[in-house]
Design a protein around this motif. Sequence first.
Motif, mmCIF file in Angstrom:
data_model
loop_
_atom_site.group_PDB
_atom_site.id
_atom_site.type_symbol
_atom_site.label_atom_id
_atom_site.label_comp_id
_atom_site.label_asym_id
_atom_site.label_seq_id
_atom_site.Cartn_x
_atom_site.Cartn_y
_atom_site.Cartn_z
ATOM 1 N N LEU A 1 86.820 -64.851 44.682
ATOM 2 C CA LEU A 1 86.481 -66.133 45.386
ATOM 3 C C LEU A 1 84.813 -66.520 44.720
ATOM 4 N N THR A 2 84.193 -65.490 44.630
ATOM 5 C CA THR A 2 82.795 -65.712 44.108
ATOM 6 C C THR A 2 82.826 -66.169 42.685
ATOM 7 N N LEU A 3 83.785 -65.660 42.101
ATOM 8 C CA LEU A 3 83.914 -66.194 40.599
ATOM 9 C C LEU A 3 84.341 -67.612 40.605
ATOM 10 N N PHE A 4 85.337 -67.836 41.297
ATOM 11 C CA PHE A 4 85.848 -69.250 41.339
ATOM 12 C C PHE A 4 84.868 -70.283 41.578
ATOM 13 N N ALA A 5 84.174 -69.984 42.709
ATOM 14 C CA ALA A 5 82.955 -70.848 43.338
ATOM 15 C C ALA A 5 81.875 -70.999 42.108
ATOM 16 N N GLY A 6 81.748 -70.061 41.575
ATOM 17 C CA GLY A 6 80.503 -70.212 40.527
ATOM 18 C C GLY A 6 80.816 -70.493 38.927
ATOM 19 N N ARG A 7 82.071 -70.103 38.612
ATOM 20 C CA ARG A 7 82.239 -70.287 37.282
ATOM 21 C C ARG A 7 83.686 -71.418 37.083
ATOM 22 N N VAL A 8 84.276 -71.644 38.246
ATOM 23 C CA VAL A 8 85.661 -72.460 37.895
ATOM 24 C C VAL A 8 85.173 -73.923 38.606
ATOM 25 N N PHE A 9 84.811 -73.841 39.657
ATOM 26 C CA PHE A 9 84.919 -75.139 40.609
ATOM 27 C C PHE A 9 83.143 -75.635 40.660
ATOM 28 N N ASP A 10 82.426 -74.632 40.375
ATOM 29 C CA ASP A 10 80.909 -74.826 40.394
ATOM 30 C C ASP A 10 80.339 -75.480 41.816
ATOM 31 N N VAL A 11 80.783 -74.898 42.983
ATOM 32 C CA VAL A 11 80.723 -75.394 44.193
ATOM 33 C C VAL A 11 79.480 -74.724 45.024
ATOM 34 N N GLY A 12 79.036 -73.752 44.434
ATOM 35 C CA GLY A 12 77.636 -73.104 45.133
ATOM 36 C C GLY A 12 78.488 -72.089 46.389
ATOM 37 N N SER A 13 77.137 -71.710 46.875
ATOM 38 C CA SER A 13 77.358 -70.809 48.076
ATOM 39 C C SER A 13 78.126 -71.665 49.226
ATOM 40 N N ARG A 14 77.797 -72.703 49.468
ATOM 41 C CA ARG A 14 78.467 -73.427 50.247
ATOM 42 C C ARG A 14 79.933 -73.593 50.261
#
Length: 444
Positions: A250-263
């Motif tokens: 999930l951390t990788l999806f947030a940062g590298r796939v969807f670029d949605v940050g910590s929120r």
Amino acid sequence: MAVNRTVPSGAFAALRVRDYRIYWSTGLVSNIGSAMQGVALDWYVLTLTHSGTALGWVAGLQFAPVLLFGLWGGVLADRHDRRTLLLWTQTLYAVQALLLAALVFSGHAPLWALYVLSFALGSVFTVENPARLSFVTELVGRTLIPKAAGLNILSLNAARLIGPAIAGVLIGAIGTGWVFALNAVSFTVVLAGVLAIRPRTGGGPATPRPPWTGAGAEGLRYVAARPELVGVFTVFGLTATFAVNFPTTLTLFAGRVFDVGSRGLGFMNTALAVGTVAGTIAATRGVSPRVRTVVVGALLFGGFEAVAALMPSYPAFLVLLLPAGFTLMTLNTAVSAFVQSEVSDAMRGRVMAVYTVISMGGSPVGAPVVGWISQHAGVRWGLASGAATAVLAAAGVALWLARTAPTAAARAAPPVSGSAATGRPALPVPAPQCEPSTGGTPHD
């Protein structure tokens, strides 16, 4: 302890048993405190070191004792009174939290001390977890095991929803040291609850204590001699090791796939947690301790996870996390209920130790593998590879059990007795209880 002889219906039926109701409610308080401490410790280590490697060591050292000493924790649970073990382990948990608080309040918390306390936490867990899982059966009896198993998982998932949110507020308001101190206080609630439980007539364990020599290996042999337990542990172990690596994926999806940050990552974890809580409640209402439920649960979870890996947009990915969490908890609840229902009383602690090692001990192996795949083949492939592992493991075990059951039935046919465990179809119905070769009086 007094056990309710009737079998109430409903997801919360086990809570009608007084002793279990006390144990579950006080345990929920402690689980919330532990979830708060986990967030606070990670945050403190990050602010102290600014190092992701240090964070990894803190997490790894908490899991390492499960791999190293997990089987011996089960031996202790079978050799000693489980209520007494819980009193000692909860006390040690409180001491560990107090030491963390003291280090923070002192203004000088060396990293090595945090590592040592993390390892100590995992060491206590290797004894506490099999003792706790076995103790629950003493409170509710075999008929309510599926209900109690689901409620135990519900407590953990509810704590994972509530605890981090409280910790996030308290860390900023009063600091990490006070969060550790509050967690220490939460264990006194559990101690009070365990002390309030009415002890059974006769006190300690009703079965002969197993010898130290070879006792851990005996638990493995017990599992190996029962094809359905082997199948359930294989499905669950491979799924837990390779498909349940959400902190990484999930951390990788947030940062590298969807670029949605910590929120955005927070919303992902919330969606997954909502699914797991709903799945636990549903599974507690209708789950039966059957191999088929485990196999279907792994197939569905792997399928939803694979579809999630293909989702092109962030909202669609969030939606898929709901059924993924739902089916994951169906699988977890079914495994816990099946294992506790099938295991003989004299071997319960050791088999639950095997369960603990399989469910948590694979994380140090699976997370790096999934991370490597994500790095070299892409994040979507990392998530999909874990999903494929769950599906293939479930399908392979189903085929294996379907082939081994007729042979086992043929061998068992002539002297059929009430305790025979192999003369029936592989998937629909689990085996009746089998007593170990050493015998013993049931005490769970």
